[in-house]
Write a protein that holds these residues in place. Structure first.
Motif, PDB file in Angstrom:
ATOM      1  N   UNK A  49       0.815  -1.218   0.000  1.00 56.10           N
ATOM      2  CA  UNK A  49       0.000   0.000   0.000  1.00 56.10           C
ATOM      3  C   UNK A  49       0.854   1.276   0.000  1.00 56.10           C
ATOM      4  N   UNK A  50       1.908   1.283   0.776  1.00 56.85           N
ATOM      5  CA  UNK A  50       2.749   2.477   0.916  1.00 56.85           C
ATOM      6  C   UNK A  50       3.851   2.590  -0.125  1.00 56.85           C
ATOM      7  N   UNK A  51       4.008   1.633  -0.998  1.00 54.50           N
ATOM      8  CA  UNK A  51       5.084   1.703  -1.996  1.00 54.50           C
ATOM      9  C   UNK A  51       5.629   0.316  -2.319  1.00 54.50           C
TER      10      UNK A  51
END
Length: 184
Positions: A49-51
């Motif tokens: 989700x964050x990268x």
């Protein structure tokens, strides 16, 4: 690196045990040097989700140069951790195969997945005719004269495991005679 560190003695310890000029014998027959070869290191990317999250895996071969070899796969978030885990796994999975004058006793073929490796014994002075993962396994195990051919995939993992399969199929003359029911 010696397995049994107790066999090493300093010059002070040796001089304290015996008289000056007296020869001392140390039994180093069990002390064999290990050869560790990292065949391949892969970076694996997982999209979250964050990268992106990166991790590594390493294929490591460990041998004793006397017909004993093992392979391990280590996975970690750091390269050094992956290599250490692979080395530990390779030491656990080591196995012995027959060697005759630094070559294999007979022609053999190994398979793993799409990997297929052919090996043939060679006379002294021929050298190690192999490439990639096959060469790493044979160097670590102490084979000096051999002819090999990678007939299947070029994938390092499959060729290394196919080489191990071929080495596990090797039989010494005594083993073959026992199977056939003949005594020498």
């Amino acid at each position: 690196m010696l397995r049994n560190q107790k066999q090493l003695k300093t010059s002070k310890e040796l001089s304290a045990q015996g008289k000056p000029g007296e020869a001392m014998e140390l039994d180093l027959t069990d002390a064999r040097e290990e050869k560790v070869v990292t065949v391949v290191i892969n970076r694996v990317t997982k999209v979250v989700k964050g990268g992106k999250r990166f991790s590594f895996n390493a294929l490591v071969v460990v041998g004793d140069n006397h017909g004993k070899v093992g392979v391990g796969l280590g996975k970690s978030n750091e390269v050094q951790g992956a290599i250490q885990k692979g080395t530990a796994g390779a030491r656990k999975d080591m196995f012995q195969f027959p060697l005759i004058d630094s070559t294999i006793p007979h022609e053999v073929e190994g398979h793993f997945g799409a990997g297929k490796v052919w090996m043939k014994p060679a006379v002294g002075g021929t050298g190690l005719i192999a490439g990639g993962g096959v060469r790493a396994v044979l160097e670590a195990s102490g084979v000096k004269n051999i002819l090999t051919k990678n007939l299947g995939t070029r994938n390092a993992f499959n060729t290394v495991y196919a080489t191990l399969d071929a080495l596990k199929r090797l039989k010494s003359r005594e083993e073959v005679m026992k199977i056939r029911g003949r005594a020498e």
